[in-house]
Design a protein around this motif. Structure first.
Motif, PDB file in Angstrom:
ATOM      1  N   LEU A 256      -7.301   9.264  -9.879  1.00 47.56           N
ATOM      2  CA  LEU A 256      -8.386  10.044 -10.516  1.00 47.56           C
ATOM      3  C   LEU A 256      -9.152  10.929  -9.546  1.00 47.56           C
ATOM      4  O   LEU A 256     -10.147  11.541  -9.935  1.00 47.56           O
ATOM      5  CB  LEU A 256      -9.361   9.071 -11.204  1.00 47.56           C
ATOM      6  CG  LEU A 256      -8.793   8.245 -12.372  1.00 47.56           C
ATOM      7  CD1 LEU A 256      -9.847   7.274 -12.878  1.00 47.56           C
ATOM      8  CD2 LEU A 256      -8.282   9.148 -13.486  1.00 47.56           C
ATOM      9  N   ARG A 257      -8.714  11.019  -8.288  1.00 44.82           N
ATOM     10  CA  ARG A 257      -9.538  11.714  -7.287  1.00 44.82           C
ATOM     11  C   ARG A 257      -9.757  13.189  -7.590  1.00 44.82           C
ATOM     12  O   ARG A 257     -10.834  13.711  -7.350  1.00 44.82           O
ATOM     13  CB  ARG A 257      -8.969  11.519  -5.894  1.00 44.82           C
ATOM     14  CG  ARG A 257      -7.614  12.169  -5.616  1.00 44.82           C
ATOM     15  CD  ARG A 257      -7.149  11.794  -4.204  1.00 44.82           C
ATOM     16  NE  ARG A 257      -5.931  12.460  -3.801  1.00 44.82           N
ATOM     17  CZ  ARG A 257      -4.716  12.035  -4.066  1.00 44.82           C
ATOM     18  NH1 ARG A 257      -4.552  10.915  -4.769  1.00 44.82           N
ATOM     19  NH2 ARG A 257      -3.644  12.698  -3.652  1.00 44.82           N
ATOM     20  N   THR A 258      -8.724  13.860  -8.137  1.00 40.28           N
ATOM     21  CA  THR A 258      -8.910  15.269  -8.476  1.00 40.28           C
ATOM     22  C   THR A 258      -9.839  15.430  -9.662  1.00 40.28           C
ATOM     23  O   THR A 258     -10.739  16.281  -9.661  1.00 40.28           O
ATOM     24  CB  THR A 258      -7.544  15.928  -8.793  1.00 40.28           C
ATOM     25  OG1 THR A 258      -6.740  15.919  -7.599  1.00 40.28           O
ATOM     26  CG2 THR A 258      -7.735  17.371  -9.250  1.00 40.28           C
ATOM     27  N   LEU A 259      -9.670  14.582 -10.674  1.00 39.43           N
ATOM     28  CA  LEU A 259     -10.547  14.647 -11.851  1.00 39.43           C
ATOM     29  C   LEU A 259     -11.975  14.285 -11.488  1.00 39.43           C
ATOM     30  O   LEU A 259     -12.934  14.867 -12.018  1.00 39.43           O
ATOM     31  CB  LEU A 259     -10.017  13.713 -12.943  1.00 39.43           C
ATOM     32  CG  LEU A 259      -8.651  14.075 -13.530  1.00 39.43           C
ATOM     33  CD1 LEU A 259      -8.224  13.026 -14.546  1.00 39.43           C
ATOM     34  CD2 LEU A 259      -8.702  15.456 -14.188  1.00 39.43           C
TER      35      LEU A 259
ATOM     36  N   LYS B 132       0.828  -1.202   0.000  1.00 37.57           N
ATOM     37  CA  LYS B 132       0.000   0.000   0.000  1.00 37.57           C
ATOM     38  C   LYS B 132       0.868   1.260   0.000  1.00 37.57           C
ATOM     39  O   LYS B 132       0.500   2.297  -0.576  1.00 37.57           O
ATOM     40  CB  LYS B 132      -0.931   0.016   1.207  1.00 37.57           C
ATOM     41  CG  LYS B 132      -1.915   1.181   1.201  1.00 37.57           C
ATOM     42  CD  LYS B 132      -2.899   1.079   2.344  1.00 37.57           C
ATOM     43  CE  LYS B 132      -3.877   2.253   2.307  1.00 37.57           C
ATOM     44  NZ  LYS B 132      -3.211   3.568   2.511  1.00 37.57           N
ATOM     45  N   TYR B 133       2.032   1.179   0.651  1.00 33.66           N
ATOM     46  CA  TYR B 133       2.969   2.295   0.694  1.00 33.66           C
ATOM     47  C   TYR B 133       3.365   2.718  -0.720  1.00 33.66           C
ATOM     48  O   TYR B 133       3.476   3.909  -1.018  1.00 33.66           O
ATOM     49  CB  TYR B 133       4.196   1.845   1.483  1.00 33.66           C
ATOM     50  CG  TYR B 133       5.155   2.923   1.915  1.00 33.66           C
ATOM     51  CD1 TYR B 133       4.711   4.086   2.536  1.00 33.66           C
ATOM     52  CD2 TYR B 133       6.525   2.759   1.745  1.00 33.66           C
ATOM     53  CE1 TYR B 133       5.604   5.055   2.966  1.00 33.66           C
ATOM     54  CE2 TYR B 133       7.428   3.724   2.174  1.00 33.66           C
ATOM     55  CZ  TYR B 133       6.953   4.863   2.781  1.00 33.66           C
ATOM     56  OH  TYR B 133       7.844   5.823   3.205  1.00 33.66           O
ATOM     57  N   VAL B 134       3.568   1.745  -1.586  1.00 32.72           N
ATOM     58  CA  VAL B 134       3.918   2.008  -2.981  1.00 32.72           C
ATOM     59  C   VAL B 134       2.682   2.443  -3.764  1.00 32.72           C
ATOM     60  O   VAL B 134       2.735   3.385  -4.559  1.00 32.72           O
ATOM     61  CB  VAL B 134       4.561   0.767  -3.634  1.00 32.72           C
ATOM     62  CG1 VAL B 134       4.921   1.042  -5.094  1.00 32.72           C
ATOM     63  CG2 VAL B 134       5.800   0.338  -2.861  1.00 32.72           C
ATOM     64  N   GLN B 135       1.578   1.778  -3.534  1.00 36.58           N
ATOM     65  CA  GLN B 135       0.332   2.126  -4.220  1.00 36.58           C
ATOM     66  C   GLN B 135      -0.029   3.592  -4.002  1.00 36.58           C
ATOM     67  O   GLN B 135      -0.416   4.304  -4.942  1.00 36.58           O
ATOM     68  CB  GLN B 135      -0.811   1.245  -3.717  1.00 36.58           C
ATOM     69  CG  GLN B 135      -0.673  -0.239  -4.019  1.00 36.58           C
ATOM     70  CD  GLN B 135      -1.641  -1.074  -3.211  1.00 36.58           C
ATOM     71  OE1 GLN B 135      -2.655  -0.583  -2.725  1.00 36.58           O
ATOM     72  NE2 GLN B 135      -1.317  -2.354  -3.036  1.00 36.58           N
ATOM     73  N   ASP B 136       0.096   4.052  -2.764  1.00 33.16           N
ATOM     74  CA  ASP B 136      -0.226   5.445  -2.457  1.00 33.16           C
ATOM     75  C   ASP B 136       0.668   6.400  -3.232  1.00 33.16           C
ATOM     76  O   ASP B 136       0.212   7.432  -3.749  1.00 33.16           O
ATOM     77  CB  ASP B 136      -0.079   5.710  -0.957  1.00 33.16           C
ATOM     78  CG  ASP B 136      -1.226   5.134  -0.137  1.00 33.16           C
ATOM     79  OD1 ASP B 136      -2.310   4.908  -0.706  1.00 33.16           O
ATOM     80  OD2 ASP B 136      -1.032   4.921   1.075  1.00 33.16           O
ATOM     81  N   SER B 137       1.952   6.061  -3.330  1.00 33.07           N
ATOM     82  CA  SER B 137       2.895   6.923  -4.037  1.00 33.07           C
ATOM     83  C   SER B 137       2.583   6.982  -5.533  1.00 33.07           C
ATOM     84  O   SER B 137       2.607   8.052  -6.145  1.00 33.07           O
ATOM     85  CB  SER B 137       4.328   6.432  -3.811  1.00 33.07           C
ATOM     86  OG  SER B 137       5.258   7.305  -4.416  1.00 33.07           O
ATOM     87  N   VAL B 138       2.266   5.828  -6.120  1.00 32.67           N
ATOM     88  CA  VAL B 138       1.934   5.787  -7.548  1.00 32.67           C
ATOM     89  C   VAL B 138       0.645   6.567  -7.811  1.00 32.67           C
ATOM     90  O   VAL B 138       0.552   7.365  -8.757  1.00 32.67           O
ATOM     91  CB  VAL B 138       1.798   4.330  -8.041  1.00 32.67           C
ATOM     92  CG1 VAL B 138       1.365   4.301  -9.507  1.00 32.67           C
ATOM     93  CG2 VAL B 138       3.113   3.581  -7.872  1.00 32.67           C
ATOM     94  N   GLY B 139      -0.353   6.344  -6.970  1.00 27.17           N
ATOM     95  CA  GLY B 139      -1.616   7.057  -7.125  1.00 27.17           C
ATOM     96  C   GLY B 139      -1.442   8.560  -6.992  1.00 27.17           C
ATOM     97  O   GLY B 139      -2.017   9.345  -7.760  1.00 27.17           O
TER      98      GLY B 139
ATOM     99  N   SER C  13      -2.367  14.526 -13.303  1.00 28.02           N
ATOM    100  CA  SER C  13      -3.712  14.802 -13.829  1.00 28.02           C
ATOM    101  C   SER C  13      -4.042  16.286 -13.849  1.00 28.02           C
ATOM    102  O   SER C  13      -4.951  16.709 -14.574  1.00 28.02           O
ATOM    103  CB  SER C  13      -4.764  14.055 -12.998  1.00 28.02           C
ATOM    104  OG  SER C  13      -4.984  14.682 -11.741  1.00 28.02           O
ATOM    105  N   LYS C  14      -3.312  17.077 -13.092  1.00 26.03           N
ATOM    106  CA  LYS C  14      -3.606  18.504 -13.001  1.00 26.03           C
ATOM    107  C   LYS C  14      -3.119  19.275 -14.222  1.00 26.03           C
ATOM    108  O   LYS C  14      -3.589  20.385 -14.488  1.00 26.03           O
ATOM    109  CB  LYS C  14      -3.006  19.073 -11.712  1.00 26.03           C
ATOM    110  CG  LYS C  14      -3.653  18.458 -10.468  1.00 26.03           C
ATOM    111  CD  LYS C  14      -2.912  18.796  -9.186  1.00 26.03           C
ATOM    112  CE  LYS C  14      -3.544  18.065  -8.006  1.00 26.03           C
ATOM    113  NZ  LYS C  14      -2.809  18.285  -6.737  1.00 26.03           N
ATOM    114  N   THR C  15      -2.189  18.681 -14.960  1.00 25.89           N
ATOM    115  CA  THR C  15      -1.730  19.318 -16.196  1.00 25.89           C
ATOM    116  C   THR C  15      -1.983  18.443 -17.419  1.00 25.89           C
ATOM    117  O   THR C  15      -2.121  18.948 -18.530  1.00 25.89           O
ATOM    118  CB  THR C  15      -0.220  19.641 -16.129  1.00 25.89           C
ATOM    119  OG1 THR C  15       0.491  18.490 -15.652  1.00 25.89           O
ATOM    120  CG2 THR C  15       0.044  20.817 -15.207  1.00 25.89           C
ATOM    121  N   ARG C  16      -2.023  17.126 -17.212  1.00 24.14           N
ATOM    122  CA  ARG C  16      -2.246  16.200 -18.325  1.00 24.14           C
ATOM    123  C   ARG C  16      -3.347  15.179 -17.974  1.00 24.14           C
ATOM    124  O   ARG C  16      -3.085  13.984 -17.843  1.00 24.14           O
ATOM    125  CB  ARG C  16      -0.951  15.481 -18.679  1.00 24.14           C
ATOM    126  CG  ARG C  16       0.073  16.353 -19.409  1.00 24.14           C
ATOM    127  CD  ARG C  16      -0.374  16.677 -20.844  1.00 24.14           C
ATOM    128  NE  ARG C  16      -0.753  15.476 -21.561  1.00 24.14           N
ATOM    129  CZ  ARG C  16       0.115  14.635 -22.129  1.00 24.14           C
ATOM    130  NH1 ARG C  16       1.410  14.882 -22.063  1.00 24.14           N
ATOM    131  NH2 ARG C  16      -0.308  13.554 -22.760  1.00 24.14           N
TER     132      ARG C  16
END
Length: 273
Positions: free
Chosen positions: A267-270, A222-229, A236-239
């Motif tokens: 995708l949380r911001t989008l 999960k430590y890695v998953q959080d970083s990738v996400g 996502s904020k620019t692309r």
């Protein structure tokens, strides 16, 4: 409070609630911090005065360090750690005491002292970036969260300047058996950062990071998953087009719970728009 109780503590949630005996042991480098509250509560001038004489650091250097720590206009834990590491680098970089000092700092019981070692190497202008990464790998994999955060912040500026090399190098670390090293491969070069400068090249062309991202799309930690996400959420904020297309591809290629978690985080911001 006996030492075993202290070692097994959960840690206070407010600095004012840290027991005096715990704070004394932290500021003398006798124990590690166990949470962010303790990490931020360290009195680095006290820690330096307590630990550095035992490392053979000259008294005049210790006095100069303490003076600079106390004269900071905008003191913070991260700024103070960098200041200490930078001054040690200035004083010892071109001496035969440099390597022994690094060994002592990087293997010290105190997590804060190990943090100083990160900058002692990261700021060294005569050590190639690849050698720095190899030399600091044990600290990248450190058991303490504070050391792991400081190490990527210390290396990020130079890695950003050599982005092609860094991406190629980190693509190997993304395959490490150690989740802390895999996490570093994304955490060190987020397109954006609250405590660090943005990387414009990755904001504009996040595709460059696919050699790393694709290897971690279904990581078990999960430590890695959080970083990738979080990396993809930054992108996502620019692309947004890149992130949406990549997440759609991952949904088809990797229908695992780990990938689903990463995609949701990415995708949380989008999704909020």
């Amino acid at each position: 409070m006996n030492i075993e109780v202290i070692k097994n503590r959960k840690g206070a949630q407010k600095a004012a609630n840290i027991p005096s005996e715990v704070l004394l042991l932290l500021n003398t480098g006798t124990i590690e911090t166990v949470n962010l509250t303790e990490w931020l509560a360290i009195d680095h001038s006290q820690l330096v005065k307590s630990i550095f004489p035992t490392l053979g650091i000259d008294k005049s250097i210790i006095e100069e360090l303490v003076c600079q720590i106390n004269q900071q206009k905008k003191p913070s834990t991260m700024n103070t750690i960098r200041l200490i590491g930078a001054l040690l680098y200035q004083k010892y970089a071109n001496t035969n005491l440099y390597e022994p000092l690094f060994e002592q700092l990087s293997n010290h019981l105190s997590d804060s002292v190990r943090c100083y070692a990160c900058y002692l190497v990261a700021l060294h202008t005569d050590i190639p970036l690849e050698d720095k990464l190899h030399k600091l790998k044990p600290l990248v994999a450190d058991s303490h969260f504070g050391v792991r955060e400081i190490i990527w912040m210390a290396l990020r500026p130079e890695m950003s300047e050599h982005l092609d090399f860094s991406i190629a190098f980190l693509s190997y670390w993304a395959e490490s058996e150690d989740e802390n090293i895999r996490r570093f491969s994304t955490e060190a070069l987020h397109p954006r950062g609250v405590w660090c400068a943005h990387i414009e090249a990755l904001k504009e062309q996040p595709e460059q990071y696919l050699p790393i991202l694709d290897k971690l799309k279904s990581d078990k930690a999960k430590y890695v998953q959080d970083s990738v996400g979080n990396w993809l959420n930054d992108a996502s904020k620019t692309r947004p087009d890149f992130v949406m297309e990549l997440c759609e591809r991952w949904e088809n290629e990797s229908p695992t719970k780990e990938t689903k978690y990463i995609i949701k985080k990415a995708l949380r911001t989008l999704a909020s728009k």
